[in-house]
Design a protein around this motif. Sequence first.
Motif, PDB file in Angstrom:
ATOM      1  N   MET A 116      -6.859  -3.442   6.671  1.00  0.00           N
ATOM      2  CA  MET A 116      -6.709  -4.810   6.162  1.00  0.00           C
ATOM      3  C   MET A 116      -7.275  -4.931   4.750  1.00  0.00           C
ATOM      4  SD  MET A 116      -7.721  -6.863   9.647  1.00  0.00           S
ATOM      5  CE  MET A 116      -8.004  -8.411   8.799  1.00  0.00           C
ATOM      6  N   ALA A 117      -8.438  -4.299   4.530  1.00  0.00           N
ATOM      7  CA  ALA A 117      -9.051  -4.343   3.195  1.00  0.00           C
ATOM      8  C   ALA A 117      -8.189  -3.610   2.159  1.00  0.00           C
ATOM      9  CB  ALA A 117     -10.451  -3.734   3.248  1.00  0.00           C
ATOM     10  N   TRP A 118      -7.572  -2.514   2.597  1.00  0.00           N
ATOM     11  CA  TRP A 118      -6.744  -1.715   1.688  1.00  0.00           C
ATOM     12  C   TRP A 118      -5.539  -2.507   1.195  1.00  0.00           C
ATOM     13  CZ3 TRP A 118      -7.235   2.909  -0.692  1.00  0.00           C
ATOM     14  CH2 TRP A 118      -6.093   3.492  -1.244  1.00  0.00           C
ATOM     15  N   ARG A 119      -4.924  -3.271   2.108  1.00  0.00           N
ATOM     16  CA  ARG A 119      -3.754  -4.054   1.702  1.00  0.00           C
ATOM     17  C   ARG A 119      -4.128  -5.490   1.324  1.00  0.00           C
ATOM     18  NH1 ARG A 119      -2.186  -7.545   5.591  1.00  0.00           N
ATOM     19  NH2 ARG A 119      -3.034  -7.234   7.691  1.00  0.00           N
ATOM     20  N   GLN A 120      -5.462  -5.773   1.329  1.00  0.00           N
ATOM     21  CA  GLN A 120      -5.996  -7.090   0.949  1.00  0.00           C
ATOM     22  C   GLN A 120      -5.430  -8.201   1.845  1.00  0.00           C
ATOM     23  OE1 GLN A 120      -5.126  -7.379  -3.266  1.00  0.00           O
ATOM     24  NE2 GLN A 120      -6.963  -6.220  -3.805  1.00  0.00           N
ATOM     25  N   GLY A 121      -5.380  -7.933   3.143  1.00  0.00           N
ATOM     26  CA  GLY A 121      -4.907  -8.929   4.091  1.00  0.00           C
ATOM     27  C   GLY A 121      -6.060  -9.573   4.838  1.00  0.00           C
ATOM     28  N   THR A 122      -5.788 -10.694   5.473  1.00  0.00           N
ATOM     29  CA  THR A 122      -6.817 -11.415   6.227  1.00  0.00           C
ATOM     30  C   THR A 122      -6.548 -11.403   7.733  1.00  0.00           C
ATOM     31  OG1 THR A 122      -5.612 -13.486   5.851  1.00  0.00           O
ATOM     32  CG2 THR A 122      -7.390 -12.942   4.304  1.00  0.00           C
ATOM     33  N   ASN A 123      -5.330 -11.071   8.128  1.00  0.00           N
ATOM     34  CA  ASN A 123      -4.967 -11.022   9.542  1.00  0.00           C
ATOM     35  C   ASN A 123      -4.442  -9.631   9.903  1.00  0.00           C
ATOM     36  OD1 ASN A 123      -5.472 -13.832  10.095  1.00  0.00           O
ATOM     37  ND2 ASN A 123      -3.580 -14.303   8.989  1.00  0.00           N
ATOM     38  N   VAL A 124      -4.695  -9.233  11.147  1.00  0.00           N
ATOM     39  CA  VAL A 124      -4.229  -7.928  11.619  1.00  0.00           C
ATOM     40  C   VAL A 124      -2.710  -7.950  11.778  1.00  0.00           C
ATOM     41  CG1 VAL A 124      -4.339  -6.241  13.494  1.00  0.00           C
ATOM     42  CG2 VAL A 124      -6.391  -7.477  12.811  1.00  0.00           C
TER      43      VAL A 124
END
Length: 475
Positions: free
Chosen positions: A427-435
């Motif tokens: 999630m951090a790698w793609r800068q996302g907040t939801n799985v």
Amino acid sequence: MSTKDATPLSPREQRSIRMIPYIVGCALFMQMLDSTVVATALPMIADSLGTDVIRTNTIITSYLLAVAVFVPISGWAADRFGARKVFITAIVLFTLSSLACAAAQTLNQLIAARIIQGTAGAMMVPVGRIILLRRVPKDQLLSAMAVLSLPALLGPIIGPPVGGFFATYMTWHWIFLINIPVGILGVMLVLRYIRADIPDSRPPLDWLGFILSAIALASLVVSFESIGHSELTPKQLGILFSTGVITALWYIWHAKQAAFPIIDLSLLRVRSFAISVFGGNLFRFSLGSVPFMLAILLQLGFGMSAFAAGLVTFTSAIGAIVIKPIAPRIIRRFGYRNVLMYNALLTGLFIALCGFFHADTPLWWMSLILAIGGVFRSLQFTAVNTLTYADLDSNAMSRASSFAAMAQQLGISLGVACAAITLNISMAWRQGTNVTADDLFWGFIVIGGLTAISSLSFKRLPLEAGSALQPSKKE
């Protein structure tokens, strides 16, 4: 024990020995189910008790804490008071605490009941396994472990859909009330089929070792669980994990000096035991993490209800049930080393394949992958759980059972932590907040890879590993 093995058993004794794996299996299923079934009902429990969902997470952590703290003492209790007496007491306490959970009117009352329930669970399963190891002849141990491996696999799989069913169609109280008839039946079966044992010796309790192991295990288990499920800050998590590591190292030093250590590290000198513990618990990473990730993928990713997702994941349990009758024959035919080594690779492969599931993947294909994976997992657990005790004498069984139970608790928690860390990194790698399904892809790949790597540990086994477990020629 040797006299018992050499003397022909009466029909009643043979019937009792055949019943023991089922009795212990019921206790194991009750404990495994109870440790997973609560999660899906947390929102309903929070609403009923007038609190928020975040606070109800302590219902889970309090149970895990109690199990982690008291598992190491189970072997000592069996040696000190008699395994049958401790087993019955633990079942009764687990049943009564389940009733107390259902009757709780406040969150604090429910947490207190869960702590007692976890304490009973920590005693119930390892002591039941001690009875099995002491009573069942070694040449019948493989078949007995095939029965005992099923509850460990079914509990994490059945727990979420059962919790979802009760939460959707009934009330959360039934999650705990279901234990009461099972507990009553368990006590009746123990009284009928398991004879009383009188301890030969009464070893003193290693108080310092108990305190150190309790702090270490509780800190490590909670820190592993907190990675994916808690609101702990990185600083708090670091302090908790450091505490666990420091006290664990302190215990290792203490155990070398103690006459009766609560966790006997000298058992690791037995090669088959050491390899089974380390390789087996690396393999057990999948036990908690795969149902955890499948629930997220099917419910959040594919929009299924908790009950529908549970029915899909249940197909892996079908695979486990199908292989059970022939698992002993497969292991005897190909040997423990070959089965454990190659089967770990196959299990890892089928776990990794779950990462390729998408919303448009046919249900029959997902079910087939999960069912075949369940076959390999069940076969692996049957083999490793039996080999763990293959080269130990009867005097070491109580210490070995509590040691193995402690390691399994850590292994399952660490597996969930590895899955959660992988999801967070993705999630951090793609800068996302939801799985998303992309994050879960990497979770399944990592857990599948770790499961496959356990084959390297089993490769160190000699070709004749488990020869003591072969049936006699007359059979």
